[in-house]
Motif scaffolding. Structure first.
Motif: not given
Length: 229
Positions: A64-93
């Motif tokens: 995941x890349x963005x125009x700043x640091x991961x800490x500047x992503x919206x909280x909802x976006x972080x939640x969406x990433x976490x949910x997608x990782x759970x759905x798809x069995x992603x093991x590394x971020x």
């Protein structure tokens, strides 16, 4: 702008380019990447959600890349990433973070339990005067080993007017010595006044292009080589 891609070769993974709030530092002399950031949480989060939906879980690894640091992503976006990782069995971020966040990386790791989280940091150069004086990175450490205690990957910039061959030599030496992974970015001119030095790029190509054969080193000859941007 393409915001989703799959890297099938070295270090295979899916990669997404998301929008975020402005970089907390945001004063690097060579960077106009911050123009991709925004102010409205919900607007950015909705745009990001559509990109995150493209993730298929291929290779079970996601960057995941963005125009700043991961800490500047919206909280909802972080939640969406976490949910997608759970759905798809992603093991590394893989995330990016400015050096100022080095003591807070554990917060992101805790937010993604059960997933191995790696961090990249834009060091750009180990020459302190060039890094902070000319590039204005605000990345300060006392010895070249220090950043590697926090970040798995160092991002190094090559080909900027003002760099010397000796700087490049030291940057490659310290990158290989102190970091598990490296991402070497060949500088592309943009809307900033910083200029490209083709002779330094040719020196790097002649002396260090063999690093591309190493499994832990990626070289971006063009800034869109990962398929996003």
């Amino acid at each position: 702008m393409n915001r989703y891609s799959v890297i099938n070769g070295k270090n295979p993974r899916e990669i997404i380019l998301l929008r975020s709030h402005k970089c907390l530092w945001g004063r690097c002399s060579f960077c106009d990447y911050i123009e991709d950031n925004g102010k409205e949480d919900e607007e950015m989060a909705e745009e990001n959600r559509l990109i995150i939906e493209k993730v298929e879980g291929k290779y079970k690894r996601l960057e995941v890349i963005n125009s700043a640091s991961v800490f500047e992503l919206p909280e909802r976006t972080l939640c969406d990433i976490r949910k997608k990782c759970e759905e798809k069995g992603i093991r590394e971020l893989f995330f990016e973070a400015h050096y100022m966040y080095r003591e807070r990386l554990g917060q992101i790791r805790d937010f993604f339990p059960g997933i191995k989280v790696y961090f990249k940091c834009g060091i750009e150069s180990f020459d302190s005067e060039f890094r902070n004086g000319f590039l204005n990175k605000n990345v300060r450490f006392t010895n070249p080993a220090e950043p590697g205690r926090y970040f798995e990957t160092a991002c190094i910039m090559v080909g900027i007017n003002g760099q010397t061959r000796e700087m490049v030599d030291k940057d490659m030496e310290y990158l290989l010595k102190y970091f598990n992974r490296g991402c070497i970015n060949i500088f592309m001119e943009n809307s900033t006044p910083v200029k490209r030095d083709q002779k330094i790029i040719e020196y790097f190509r002649d002396n260090y292009s063999h690093l591309e054969e190493m499994e832990n080193i990626e070289i971006l000859w063009e800034n869109t080589d990962f398929g996003v941007g």
